[in-house]
Enzyme design. Structure first.
Site, PDB file in Angstrom:
ATOM      1  N   SER A 174     -21.946  -3.414  -7.169  1.00  0.00           N
ATOM      2  CA  SER A 174     -23.844  -4.323  -7.698  1.00  0.00           C
ATOM      3  C   SER A 174     -24.111  -3.231  -6.526  1.00  0.00           C
ATOM      4  O   SER A 174     -23.906  -3.556  -5.229  1.00  0.00           O
ATOM      5  CB  SER A 174     -23.854  -5.618  -7.670  1.00  0.00           C
ATOM      6  N   GLY A 175     -25.445  -3.040  -6.834  1.00  0.00           N
ATOM      7  CA  GLY A 175     -26.287  -2.058  -5.763  1.00  0.00           C
ATOM      8  C   GLY A 175     -25.814  -0.162  -4.821  1.00  0.00           C
ATOM      9  O   GLY A 175     -26.789   0.141  -4.362  1.00  0.00           O
ATOM     10  N   THR A 179     -27.244   2.918 -11.741  1.00  0.00           N
ATOM     11  CA  THR A 179     -28.234   2.489 -12.746  1.00  0.00           C
ATOM     12  C   THR A 179     -29.302   3.657 -12.374  1.00  0.00           C
ATOM     13  O   THR A 179     -29.610   4.926 -13.242  1.00  0.00           O
ATOM     14  CB  THR A 179     -29.408   1.735 -12.992  1.00  0.00           C
ATOM     15  N   ASN A 231     -28.882  -6.331  -4.923  1.00  0.00           N
ATOM     16  CA  ASN A 231     -29.496  -5.751  -5.342  1.00  0.00           C
ATOM     17  C   ASN A 231     -30.866  -5.882  -6.460  1.00  0.00           C
ATOM     18  O   ASN A 231     -30.781  -7.145  -7.370  1.00  0.00           O
ATOM     19  CB  ASN A 231     -28.849  -4.943  -6.202  1.00  0.00           C
ATOM     20  N   SER A 234     -30.957  -5.375 -10.194  1.00  0.00           N
ATOM     21  CA  SER A 234     -29.863  -5.238 -10.288  1.00  0.00           C
ATOM     22  C   SER A 234     -29.659  -5.167 -12.375  1.00  0.00           C
ATOM     23  O   SER A 234     -30.224  -5.789 -12.986  1.00  0.00           O
ATOM     24  CB  SER A 234     -28.474  -7.062 -10.022  1.00  0.00           C
ATOM     25  N   SER A 235     -29.179  -5.175 -12.840  1.00  0.00           N
ATOM     26  CA  SER A 235     -28.457  -4.474 -14.011  1.00  0.00           C
ATOM     27  C   SER A 235     -27.891  -5.888 -14.620  1.00  0.00           C
ATOM     28  O   SER A 235     -26.754  -5.994 -13.745  1.00  0.00           O
ATOM     29  CB  SER A 235     -27.590  -3.271 -14.257  1.00  0.00           C
ATOM     30  N   GLY A 464     -18.710  -2.740 -11.921  1.00  0.00           N
ATOM     31  CA  GLY A 464     -17.917  -2.631 -11.433  1.00  0.00           C
ATOM     32  C   GLY A 464     -17.104  -3.316 -11.540  1.00  0.00           C
ATOM     33  O   GLY A 464     -16.771  -4.638 -11.247  1.00  0.00           O
ATOM     34  N   GLU A 466     -15.069  -6.706  -9.964  1.00  0.00           N
ATOM     35  CA  GLU A 466     -15.091  -8.170  -8.953  1.00  0.00           C
ATOM     36  C   GLU A 466     -14.669  -8.847  -8.401  1.00  0.00           C
ATOM     37  O   GLU A 466     -13.743  -9.024  -8.833  1.00  0.00           O
ATOM     38  CB  GLU A 466     -16.262  -8.463  -9.778  1.00  0.00           C
TER      39      GLU A 466
HETATM   40  P1  ATP Z   1     -26.025  -2.929 -10.857  1.00  0.00           P
HETATM   41  O1  ATP Z   1     -24.154  -3.440 -10.491  1.00  0.00           O
HETATM   42  O2  ATP Z   1     -26.206  -4.365  -9.675  1.00  0.00           O
HETATM   43  O3  ATP Z   1     -27.126  -2.727 -11.568  1.00  0.00           O
HETATM   44  P2  ATP Z   1     -26.356  -0.191  -9.415  1.00  0.00           P
HETATM   45  O4  ATP Z   1     -25.063   0.588  -9.294  1.00  0.00           O
HETATM   46  O5  ATP Z   1     -27.015  -0.346 -10.803  1.00  0.00           O
HETATM   47  O6  ATP Z   1     -26.150  -2.161  -8.825  1.00  0.00           O
HETATM   48  P3  ATP Z   1     -29.253   0.191  -8.541  1.00  0.00           P
HETATM   49  O7  ATP Z   1     -29.999  -0.563  -9.447  1.00  0.00           O
HETATM   50  O8  ATP Z   1     -28.538   2.259  -9.220  1.00  0.00           O
HETATM   51  O9  ATP Z   1     -27.577  -0.231  -8.231  1.00  0.00           O
HETATM   52  O10 ATP Z   1     -29.449   0.843  -7.436  1.00  0.00           O
HETATM   53  C1  ATP Z   1     -30.248  -0.064  -6.430  1.00  0.00           C
HETATM   54  C2  ATP Z   1     -31.431   0.123  -5.800  1.00  0.00           C
HETATM   55  O11 ATP Z   1     -31.206   1.179  -4.732  1.00  0.00           O
HETATM   56  C3  ATP Z   1     -32.131   1.034  -6.325  1.00  0.00           C
HETATM   57  O12 ATP Z   1     -32.721   0.378  -6.556  1.00  0.00           O
HETATM   58  C4  ATP Z   1     -33.129   1.858  -5.580  1.00  0.00           C
HETATM   59  O13 ATP Z   1     -34.006   1.863  -4.893  1.00  0.00           O
HETATM   60  C5  ATP Z   1     -31.752   2.957  -4.330  1.00  0.00           C
HETATM   61  N1  ATP Z   1     -31.101   3.771  -5.217  1.00  0.00           N
HETATM   62  C6  ATP Z   1     -29.873   3.601  -5.236  1.00  0.00           C
HETATM   63  N2  ATP Z   1     -29.718   5.389  -5.743  1.00  0.00           N
HETATM   64  C7  ATP Z   1     -31.130   5.970  -5.231  1.00  0.00           C
HETATM   65  C8  ATP Z   1     -30.969   7.007  -5.425  1.00  0.00           C
HETATM   66  N3  ATP Z   1     -29.798   7.680  -5.710  1.00  0.00           N
HETATM   67  N4  ATP Z   1     -32.707   7.155  -4.287  1.00  0.00           N
HETATM   68  C9  ATP Z   1     -33.197   6.626  -4.054  1.00  0.00           C
HETATM   69  N5  ATP Z   1     -32.731   5.713  -4.190  1.00  0.00           N
HETATM   70  C10 ATP Z   1     -31.928   4.862  -4.875  1.00  0.00           C
HETATM   71 MG    MG Z   2     -27.138  -0.958 -12.227  1.00  0.00          MG
END
Ligand code: ATP
Ligand code: MG
Length: 695
Positions: A174-175, A179, A231, A234-235, A464, A466
């Site tokens: 997560s984070g 996404t 996050n 977070s999705s 992923g 957990e």
């Molecule tokens: P979750 O499992 O909680 O959904 P995730 O893996 O989907 O987590 P994201 O929401 O994609 O995580 O990323 C978390 C935050 O990190 C985003 O809101 C953004 O602020 C920052 N971030 C991630 N990737 C990038 C990137 N390539 N460029 C800039 N900022 C990013």
């Molecule tokens: Mg996500």
């Protein structure tokens, strides 16, 4: 580990004893394990005999260590290598070091054999502009630097050239950026596919479609994302977005599948977290008229039980602006205003459901009744959901159940009523979410969909693996999904290896490592011998079964029968050996979680709601007539599905789709747990856009 770094073409290293890599000064460098820094670099001062060496470390210390405990350092020419499979010495320290060096230079993408590794920069980097898109368009991996666009382009080229379905699997904790990277893939595909459009008159329609595909995200995120400690966005659900292309590579449509929405969040919050974004956006952003219609005028986050406990706002995010983006996305998506209002009305109803409080009947023993101010909230719920209030309260407080041929009223304690209300709130929210995705899909389903010669690129964005302090049914579902994906990856590696050896006519005894994971997967999903899910399903319909008896049954079925399973030593639960780790699951509440029951007195009312939208959400709960003309609930007719069943089926359909594709793997990595960029070391965020990053 999920990242398989050892590329098949990598030649085996000769065994070299304790030698490190000599630099021009003749020093032999090695990596030492370090409890704080993970690894420190140093050079060998002296061999002390007894297989010990004295190392001068870069942090100034001198350490005496066993020669077998150190790893070799790669020659300087491998610094910031684009592909870690190129490293001469492939060890954990070198991999971490390479990623770290690259990250500090804002090179967030690195290849690792079949994987593209992405490290979250936590700040906007100027690497997603149109210039970048053009730089990657139609280029092979060899001609460019690692980037998510390179992977998207490869998938796109494969699709057009080979006419083969493609998938991009994005994983990570997560984070880590799953996404965000998923969005970049879609942005890239929308850009390159659109301009490929060969028919001029169609290009307007296609550009609209690309726009709509891009706008699906803000809608999904408003309803399916929330702030968590890990996050801020977070999705709380998994998704597989399939973009369909015509033979010539223009976008023909798109389809979204979703998995496992965390609906418990709707009714219960951890401190420092929030409920789904939409609740705050609605409360902060809706205009007066809408708030009046939804009976939330003059009310705010602290006025509702479901939003009161967590955070109010996310630093740096305006819920009002997000609301405006949401409405704009609804418009672009072609949702009529009436539709938007229907969708949002259920969100308001959920908020009101949380405010219905119950207490003990003054004289009666356990029977619940409404708290003094609760009737007003119940009336609002009923008004918004289009059902009459008296039968609603009757069904809630005195539900009628069939005992043999008779209908009897059940006594309900305040706790039972509260649980039923929360279950309703969760049920309404989840069904609304599902309906929302269905509507989006309807909009994205263009003429091209279902065409025989169309192909798709699917992008998978799911949680992923957990492990928490306490792991429950939800973690089992997620870890089971990841186990299957890992198996899919292992099998894919195996197939590629096999092809490679066959091409080079090397005789080789093949081992499919995909099979290594099968015992754990069987243990979860097999109906015979009866696996965890099937056993849970059986007990979920057994009147006398409890979480405890279910757990004991599992023990009797699996303990000592497989090395992958053992009973928990403390507490009620079991330990399961997954590919990534052994996880202890606590089975408290599993039967309820799996049945996911709703008060059927109330759902039957909802199914006959005067509001068409609400009625359609609960259509499966409507009474149906059987052959003899008697009304029976659908639930009794065997249409009921458990959560485990549904998940297993969904996952099996996903896997079948993935197997029809050429897969690409992205592994996202989180650089720290502070949700921030390392500003002291990285002034890069202020750096103007430059193409040099990729040159
Ligand atoms: P979750 O499992 O909680 O959904 P995730 O893996 O989907 O987590 P994201 O929401 O994609 O995580 O990323 C978390 C935050 O990190 C985003 O809101 C953004 O602020 C920052 N971030 C991630 N990737 C990038 C990137 N390539 N460029 C800039 N900022 C990013
Ligand atoms: Mg996500």
């Amino acid at each position: 580990s999920f990242i398989k770094t050892d590329d098949v073409r990598h030649a085996p290293e000769p065994v070299q004893g304790i030698e490190g890599e000599n630099d021009f000064s003749g020093k032999r460098y090695v990596w030492l394990k370090d409890p704080q820094a993970a690894f420190v670099k140093g050079w060998i001062v002296e061999e002390l005999g007894d297989n010990h060496i004295l190392v001068q470390c870069d942090d100034g210390s001198q350490r005496e260590v066993n020669a077998d405990s150190v790893d070799k350092v790669n020659p300087a020419k491998f610094d910031k290598a684009d592909d870690m499979a190129e490293l001469t010495h492939l060890n954990e320290a070198s991999v971490v070091h390479n990623l770290h060096m690259r990250y500090q230079a804002d090179l967030i993408y690195t290849y690792s054999g079949l994987f593209l590794v992405a490290i979250n920069p936590y700040c906007p980097l100027p690497i997603y502009t149109n210039e970048y898109i053009n730089m990657y368009r139609g280029q092979g991996r060899e001609e460019t630097k690692p980037h998510i666009y390179a992977m998207a382009d490869e998938a796109f080229r494969n699709l057009v050239d080979e006419g083969e379905n493609q998938s991009i699997l994005v994983t990570g904790e997560s984070g880590a950026g799953k996404t965000e990277n998923t969005k970049k893939v879609i942005q890239y595909l929308a850009a390159v596919a659109h301009s490929e459009s060969p028919v001029k008159s169609k290009s307007l329609q296609h550009s609209n479609l690309s726009q709509q595909i891009l706008r699906a995200n803000p809608i999904l995120e408003a309803f399916g994302n929330a702030q968590t400690v890990r996050n801020n966005n977070s999705s709380r659900f998994g998704k597989f977005i399939r973009i369909e292309f015509t033979r010539t590579g223009s976008i023909a449509g798109a389809f979204i599948d979703w998995y496992l929405l965390e609906k418990s969040r709707v009714v219960r919050l951890n401190a420092h977290e929030r409920n789904y974004h939409i609740f705050y956006q609605l409360l902060k952003g809706a205009d007066r008229k809408m708030k009046q219609d939804f009976l939330i005028e003059g009310q705010d986050v602290e006025d509702f039980a479901y939003t009161r406990d967590g955070h109010d706002t996310i630093t740096g995010v305006s819920d009002r602006d997000e609301w405006n983006s949401l409405i704009e996305a609804f418009e672009v998506m072609g949702f009529l205003e009436k539709e938007q209002v229907s969708i949002l009305r259920t969100v308001a109803a959920v908020l009101h459901l949380g405010n219905i409080t119950v207490m003990k009947e003054s004289r009666g023993a356990d029977q619940a009744r409404l708290a003094p101010d609760a009737r007003a909230h119940a009336e609002r719920v009923c008004k918004l959901l289009g059902m009459p209030v008296e039968p609603f309260l009757q069904g809630l407080l005195h539900p009628r159940v069939k005992a043999g041929r008779e209908w009897v009223e059940k006594v309900q304690t305040p706790e039972q009523v509260r649980l039923a209300l929360d279950a309703l709130a969760k049920g309404i929210y989840e069904r609304s979410f599902g309906d929302l995705v269905t509507r989006i899909n309807r909009q994205l389903d263009r003429a091209g969909m279902g065409m025989d010669d169309s192909h798709f690129i699917g992008v998978l964005d799911i949680a992923g693996f957990e492990i928490f302090e306490e792991n429950s049914f939800e973690q089992l579902c997620i870890n089971y999904t990841n186990e299957k994906l890992q198996q899919f990856f292992n099998h894919h590696m195996f197939v590629l290896e096999q092809e490679e050896y066959a091409r080079e006519q090397i005789e080789w005894k093949f081992i499919d490592f995909g099979h290594d994971l099968q015992p754990t997967i069987d243990l979860i999903e097999l109906p015979n011998p009866i696996g965890i899910f099937s056993c849970l399903d059986e007990d979920s319909v057994m009147p006398k079964a409890t979480d405890k008896s279910f757990t004991e049954k599992l023990h009797s079925l699996w303990d000592r029968k497989t090395p992958k399973y053992r009973p928990s030593r403390l507490g009620q639960g079991f330990m399961l050996t997954h590919y990534a780790a052994e996880v202890e699951y606590s089975t408290e509440g599993w039967l309820e979680k799996n049945k996911d029951p709703l008060n059927d007195n109330v759902t039957r009312l909802l199914a006959t709601s005067t509001d068409k939208h609400v009625a359609s959400l609960f259509i499966d709960c409507a009474d149906v007539e059987d052959e003899s003309g008697a009304t029976r609930s659908r639930v009794k007719k065997g249409l009921f599905r458990t959560v485990a069943q549904r998940h297993k089926e969904q996952l099996s359909s996903l896997m079948a789709q993935l197997h029809s594709t050429h897969p690409h793997f992205v592994r996202c990595i989180i650089p720290n747990h502070k949700k921030t960029t390392q500003t002291t070391q990285r002034p890069a965020c202020a750096r103007p856009a430059t193409l040099q990053w990729c040159a």
